[in-house]
Design a protein around this motif. Sequence first.
Motif, PDB file in Angstrom:
ATOM      1  N   VAL A 198       0.264  -4.108   1.720  1.00 38.31           N
ATOM      2  CA  VAL A 198      -0.133  -2.749   2.074  1.00 38.31           C
ATOM      3  C   VAL A 198       1.078  -1.847   1.882  1.00 38.31           C
ATOM      4  O   VAL A 198       2.155  -2.123   2.432  1.00 38.31           O
ATOM      5  CB  VAL A 198      -0.636  -2.644   3.531  1.00 38.31           C
ATOM      6  N   GLU A 199       0.907  -0.780   1.126  1.00 34.56           N
ATOM      7  CA  GLU A 199       1.982   0.175   0.888  1.00 34.56           C
ATOM      8  C   GLU A 199       1.479   1.568   1.244  1.00 34.56           C
ATOM      9  O   GLU A 199       0.278   1.808   1.339  1.00 34.56           O
ATOM     10  CB  GLU A 199       2.414   0.152  -0.578  1.00 34.56           C
ATOM     11  N   THR A 200       2.421   2.494   1.445  1.00 36.14           N
ATOM     12  CA  THR A 200       2.056   3.891   1.671  1.00 36.14           C
ATOM     13  C   THR A 200       2.303   4.687   0.390  1.00 36.14           C
ATOM     14  O   THR A 200       3.151   4.327  -0.426  1.00 36.14           O
ATOM     15  CB  THR A 200       2.870   4.508   2.822  1.00 36.14           C
ATOM     16  N   LYS A 201       1.540   5.771   0.242  1.00 39.14           N
ATOM     17  CA  LYS A 201       1.704   6.655  -0.908  1.00 39.14           C
ATOM     18  C   LYS A 201       2.241   7.999  -0.426  1.00 39.14           C
ATOM     19  O   LYS A 201       3.420   8.142  -0.169  1.00 39.14           O
ATOM     20  CB  LYS A 201       0.369   6.786  -1.662  1.00 39.14           C
ATOM     21  N   SER A 202       1.391   8.996  -0.273  1.00 38.57           N
ATOM     22  CA  SER A 202       1.871  10.333   0.085  1.00 38.57           C
ATOM     23  C   SER A 202       2.261  10.459   1.562  1.00 38.57           C
ATOM     24  O   SER A 202       3.027  11.339   1.929  1.00 38.57           O
ATOM     25  CB  SER A 202       0.803  11.376  -0.258  1.00 38.57           C
ATOM     26  N   HIS A 254     -12.089   6.583 -21.865  1.00 41.63           N
ATOM     27  CA  HIS A 254     -10.853   6.766 -21.122  1.00 41.63           C
ATOM     28  C   HIS A 254     -11.129   6.532 -19.637  1.00 41.63           C
ATOM     29  O   HIS A 254     -12.285   6.563 -19.186  1.00 41.63           O
ATOM     30  CB  HIS A 254     -10.306   8.175 -21.343  1.00 41.63           C
ATOM     31  N   VAL A 255     -10.066   6.311 -18.876  1.00 38.06           N
ATOM     32  CA  VAL A 255     -10.211   6.009 -17.447  1.00 38.06           C
ATOM     33  C   VAL A 255      -9.265   6.879 -16.629  1.00 38.06           C
ATOM     34  O   VAL A 255      -8.062   6.958 -16.918  1.00 38.06           O
ATOM     35  CB  VAL A 255      -9.927   4.522 -17.155  1.00 38.06           C
ATOM     36  N   LEU A 256      -9.807   7.508 -15.608  1.00 38.23           N
ATOM     37  CA  LEU A 256      -9.023   8.215 -14.594  1.00 38.23           C
ATOM     38  C   LEU A 256      -9.213   7.444 -13.295  1.00 38.23           C
ATOM     39  O   LEU A 256     -10.302   7.416 -12.725  1.00 38.23           O
ATOM     40  CB  LEU A 256      -9.522   9.659 -14.443  1.00 38.23           C
ATOM     41  N   GLY A 257      -8.153   6.756 -12.847  1.00 41.95           N
ATOM     42  CA  GLY A 257      -8.256   5.905 -11.671  1.00 41.95           C
ATOM     43  C   GLY A 257      -7.301   6.329 -10.579  1.00 41.95           C
ATOM     44  O   GLY A 257      -6.220   6.870 -10.850  1.00 41.95           O
ATOM     45  N   GLU A 258      -7.676   6.065  -9.342  1.00 34.69           N
ATOM     46  CA  GLU A 258      -6.863   6.510  -8.209  1.00 34.69           C
ATOM     47  C   GLU A 258      -5.466   5.911  -8.221  1.00 34.69           C
ATOM     48  O   GLU A 258      -4.482   6.594  -7.941  1.00 34.69           O
ATOM     49  CB  GLU A 258      -7.544   6.152  -6.885  1.00 34.69           C
ATOM     50  N   GLU A 259      -5.372   4.630  -8.549  1.00 33.59           N
ATOM     51  CA  GLU A 259      -4.085   3.954  -8.373  1.00 33.59           C
ATOM     52  C   GLU A 259      -3.185   4.036  -9.605  1.00 33.59           C
ATOM     53  O   GLU A 259      -2.048   3.588  -9.565  1.00 33.59           O
ATOM     54  CB  GLU A 259      -4.318   2.488  -7.976  1.00 33.59           C
ATOM     55  N   ALA A 276      -7.732   2.985   4.473  1.00 32.34           N
ATOM     56  CA  ALA A 276      -7.319   2.802   5.870  1.00 32.34           C
ATOM     57  C   ALA A 276      -8.403   2.056   6.652  1.00 32.34           C
ATOM     58  O   ALA A 276      -8.104   1.168   7.459  1.00 32.34           O
ATOM     59  CB  ALA A 276      -7.017   4.149   6.520  1.00 32.34           C
ATOM     60  N   ASN A 277      -9.672   2.399   6.411  1.00 34.52           N
ATOM     61  CA  ASN A 277     -10.770   1.668   7.048  1.00 34.52           C
ATOM     62  C   ASN A 277     -10.757   0.204   6.612  1.00 34.52           C
ATOM     63  O   ASN A 277     -10.986  -0.709   7.412  1.00 34.52           O
ATOM     64  CB  ASN A 277     -12.111   2.289   6.672  1.00 34.52           C
ATOM     65  N   PHE A 278     -10.532  -0.011   5.320  1.00 31.69           N
ATOM     66  CA  PHE A 278     -10.482  -1.366   4.770  1.00 31.69           C
ATOM     67  C   PHE A 278      -9.401  -2.194   5.462  1.00 31.69           C
ATOM     68  O   PHE A 278      -9.643  -3.336   5.872  1.00 31.69           O
ATOM     69  CB  PHE A 278     -10.214  -1.261   3.262  1.00 31.69           C
TER      70      PHE A 278
END
Length: 264
Positions: A35-39, A68-73, A96-98
């Motif tokens: 588990v890592e943090t982003k913003s 093409h792909v636009l992905g969250e990660e 966070a729920n996960f």
Amino acid sequence: METQTLRETLRHWIIERGTAIREAIEAHDNPIDQVETKSSRRDLVTNIDKETERYFREKFATTFPNDHVLGEEGVGEQVDSLAGNVWIVDPIDGTANFVLQQNHFGIMVGRYIDGEPQFGAIYDVMSDNYFDAVIGEGIEHNGKPYSLRFEDRSVEQTLVCFNAGMAMKNTAHVQDFIEKTMGIRVYGSAESEILGVLTGELGLYGTQNLHPWDMAAGNVIAIEAGLKFTQLNGEPLDLLHGSSGLIGYPTIHEQFVSFYTQQH
């Protein structure tokens, strides 16, 4: 690829991936290794988010090599326009729920052609509920035709959802609008809250900040359902950069847009 084949192919991929995650959780074999943090400390990413995005990118590369792909990660090449065929993927919405609840999270995938919606799917993993839509061909729930429980809802008839920050900080005096409703519910993930509107549990969901992957799939489903999905001020969604979001039944959507614009 014909739309029905596309629909069946994506259903198989999404449910296959989600089922593997759910079965690991149900077997008490926690699939989360990292588990890592982003913003911020509340903006989390796990190994499963990244692995799931890679899973879809590999599937798209093989089956739709020109897309093409636009992905969250951002685990692969990203896009800077919606020209051509573009998949917009949220591999785990509600991370966070996960991590903390192992519930109320899902997978969302949308496909746009030159910026126009074609296909959208939302899979609530733990409840095994899969919704998808193809523009002009209706909505399906777990492979069967689906229609809304209600044709319309107004402010005094319904529960609503706003993100916790808006409600707690009373952004744009939103608490005054909530007082007109039957009450507020907060589920903590865009997929759960969009599905709450789609299933009739909610009449409206609004939030200040959505990323493209938070709304791309839901926008397609909303169009086919006859729901309204716009920014809080009624302007079109920004599906490339992200924007505020407001999805709801026509009457309550119009009522909130009117309320919100009076505050600005």
